[in-house]
Each structure stands twice: as structure tokens, then as C-alpha cells.
Design a protein around this motif. Structure first.
Motif, short mmCIF file in Angstrom:
data_model
loop_
_atom_site.label_atom_id
_atom_site.label_comp_id
_atom_site.label_asym_id
_atom_site.label_seq_id
_atom_site.Cartn_x
_atom_site.Cartn_y
_atom_site.Cartn_z
N VAL A 45 0.85 -1.19 0.00
CA VAL A 45 0.00 0.00 0.00
C VAL A 45 0.88 1.23 0.00
N ARG B 240 0.49 5.25 0.35
CA ARG B 240 -0.42 6.33 0.70
C ARG B 240 0.22 7.66 0.30
N THR C 123 3.36 2.92 3.43
CA THR C 123 2.79 3.13 4.76
C THR C 123 3.31 2.13 5.77
N ILE D 168 -8.57 0.12 2.28
CA ILE D 168 -7.69 1.24 1.98
C ILE D 168 -8.54 2.50 1.87
N ASP E 104 -4.93 6.03 -1.11
CA ASP E 104 -4.06 4.86 -1.08
C ASP E 104 -4.10 4.17 -2.44
N MET F 35 -2.86 0.37 -3.78
CA MET F 35 -2.36 -0.93 -3.37
C MET F 35 -1.98 -1.74 -4.61
#
Length: 329
Positions: free
Chosen positions: A35, A37, A42, A53, A58, A60
Motif C-alpha cells: 500500500v 499512501r 505506509t 484502503i 491509497d 495498493m
């Protein structure tokens, strides 16, 4: 007022459903989720299962943690003994750190492929042709070590490297075939010579055993005749046994011919005397050539009336003894 509250509640519920659908993620068992961010990592990679998320904030990325089979294109190179070959291989690798595989390298699959090609070219130049053909395990280990060192920094580990095929020029194939043929010919000749040596030793032992029993040689001769006759041949060659000559020789030495009484004629000599011809038909005869076996010729006695009388029977000629059996052979 109540209607406004109901409408607001419905709108809020719809917004929650949309948010939930946008934020919900499902990670499979063989994957890991990385992920980012606002473009920044993160935390550690998300584990398999359901996760959430923040939408629009975010991002991913799912990374496959399974073992990847990557074929390496055939690489052409020159070995250390100056032979041009084409070698292709296959690489088995997997991602052990999903975050490093996403952050430290742009495309880890492409990076591993290029590294495998360069390592394969390098290993071809350092090896000889015989090693490429017969000692592949050592080369596979060398390739694995060459690829595993830089791949660890990318979060990737190389599980195994295998050389699939080695293509040789046609001239080299013919040369190797001639070399193998010559080697096998040499082995065949050595085996033939060894077989002849063993056979000669066995034949010498058989001859030594047969010399003690002369009848064994005759039995062996009869076995050979039976083996030849079993092939349905129209001609049968029967050798004259040597034992028969030896038997005749022993018979001649043990029972010599005994002479008869004086003045008696031998039956064999009597059979060789010619019959007299009539007196009227007697004509002068030319002297006959002396026969090597006759010691004297028949004599004629003149009659009282001036005419030749009938010839008397000639005495039996002395016969020479027959030659020995060894002289006949």
C-alpha cells in the motif's frame, strides 16, 4: 422534516456503500499487498484476506509470491576452447519481499530475465565445450550464484537455474561423431584381441587334454562332421584321421611279412607270370626294358631240332618292400 431525514439517511447509506466498495480489497493466499499512501509506503505488505484502503489516497499493488518459471532465450557465445555454441536455459525464482520488489526495481521480471541472459553469456565464455555437455550441474550452480547475488537486493531469490540445450555447429557434430566412432572401434579391437587370447589359452588346454586320450580327437572329429551334416549340405568333407595312419604303422611293425620255403613261388609273384604263347606263332621279341622291381629276365632253352621250344615259366620276380606309412604321408 421526517422526509428530509429519511432522504439524508438514504444518501448517507448510499455514500457508505460506495465508500465501502471503493475501499474494500481482497488479497489472495499467494499474494501480498503493498500500500502506497500519497506515494509513500505506509507499512509492511498486507497479508492475504480482506483489507481496507482509503479511496483516492491509497494505492495498493498486489505482488505474486509464487515461483515464476522464466525461459531464457538462446544465447550464442564462444567457449574457452574456441567453439561457437548456442545455449538456452530456464530460471526458477520467487519474490520473498514484496515491498522491495515494488520499490527497488521497476519490473523485477524483466530485470531477472536480462540478468539471466548476461550471466549465461558469461558462463559460456568461462567454460569449455566438454563442461557444457557433460558437467552441467556445476554450471547450473555457477549460474545460480551469479544471479542470486544482485537479485537479493530486489526482494527476489533465485530458486534454480537449468541449462536446457546446447546447439553445436554441424562440423563440430561430425567431428565428435568421428571421435566417438574411433573410440568405440578401438574398444572393439581391444575386446577382440582379449577374446582371441582367452580362446587360445582354452584351446591349448583342450589340446593338452586330448593329447592324453587320442580317442578324444576322433570323437571331436565325429562331432564336427555331425555339426556340418546338420546344415543340410549336399557335400560332406570327411578328413582322413591321423590315428588310422598310426594304427597301420603299428600293424606293419608288429606283424612283418614271413618268407616262404626255398624254390617255392610266392602267390603274388605267380599271379604276375605271363602265359606262354604257341610255338608256331612265336616271333622274335624285342628286349623288354628292365623293370625296377625285376632282378632277372626269363631264359629260353633251344630245342634239338633247331626250333625254339616253348618258353619256360619265368621265375617269380623279387618284389621290393612296400614303403612305410610315414613315407606315404
Amino acid at each position: 422534516m421526517v422526509e428530509e431525514l429519511v432522504t439524508a439517511g438514504v444518501a448517507l447509506g448510499c455514500a457508505g456503500v460506495v465508500y465501502f466498495m471503493a475501499a474494500a480489497r481482497v488479497i489472495k493466499q499467494y499474494e501480498r499487498g503493498v500500500v502506497l499512501r500519497l506515494g509513500r509506503l505506509t507499512s509492511a505488505a498486507r497479508e492475504p484476506g480482506f483489507t481496507m484502503i482509503i479511496p483516492a489516497i491509497d494505492r495498493m499493488r498486489k505482488v505474486n509470491m509464487q515461483i515464476v518459471t522464466l525461459p531464457v532465450p538462446a544465447q550464442e557465445g564462444i567457449t574457452r576452447d574456441n567453439v561457437t555454441v548456442r545455449v538456452d536455459a530456464v530460471v526458477y525464482f520467487k519474490v520473498v519481499d514484496a515491498a522491495d520488489a515494488v520499490i527497488r526495481v521497476e519490473d523485477y521480471r524483466f530485470a531477472v530475465s536480462q540478468m539471466a541472459q548476461t550471466s549465461l553469456r558469461s558462463i559460456i565464455g568461462k567454460s569449455e565445450l566438454d563442461d557444457l555437455l557433460s558437467n552441467r550441474e556445476k554450471l547450473n550452480q555457477g549460474l545460480e550464484l551469479m544471479m542470486d547475488s544482485p537479485a537479493i537486493g530486489w526482494g527476489v531469490t533465485v530458486d534454480r537455474v537449468e541449462i536446457k540445450d546446447v546447439s553445436l555447429p554441424e562440423t563440430m557434430k561430425r567431428s565428435m561423431a568421428r571421435q566417438a566412432e574411433a573410440t568405440r572401434d578401438r574398444r572393439a579391437r581391444v575386446i577382440n584381441a582379449d577374446a582371441e587370447l582367452q580362446a587360445s589359452k582354452k584351446l591349448a588346454e583342450a589340446a593338452a587334454a586330448m593329447s592324453g586320450q587320442p580317442a578324444a580327437l576322433q570323437l571331436r572329429l565325429l562331432q564336427t562332421v555331425v555339426a556340418v551334416a546338420a546344415e543340410k549340405n549336399s557335400t560332406l568333407v570327411l578328413p582322413f584321421p591321423v590315428e588310422l595312419l598310426r594304427f597301420l604303422e603299428r600293424s606293419g611293425t608288429q606283424a612283418p611279412a614271413q618268407p616262404g620255403p626255398a624254390g617255392a613261388e610266392a602267390p603274388q609273384a605267380a599271379a604276375a607270370v605271363q602265359e606262354p604263347a604257341p610255338a608256331a606263332a612265336q616271333v622274335p621279341e624285342e628286349p623288354a626294358p628292365e623293370h625296377p622291381r625285376l632282378t632277372e629276365e626269363p631264359s629260353r632253352t633251344p630245342a634239338g631240332d633247331g626250333t625254339d621250344a616253348a618258353p619256360e615259366p619265368a621265375p617269380a620276380p623279387d618284389l621290393e618292400p612296400l614303403p612305410d606309412v610315414e613315407e606315404l604321408t
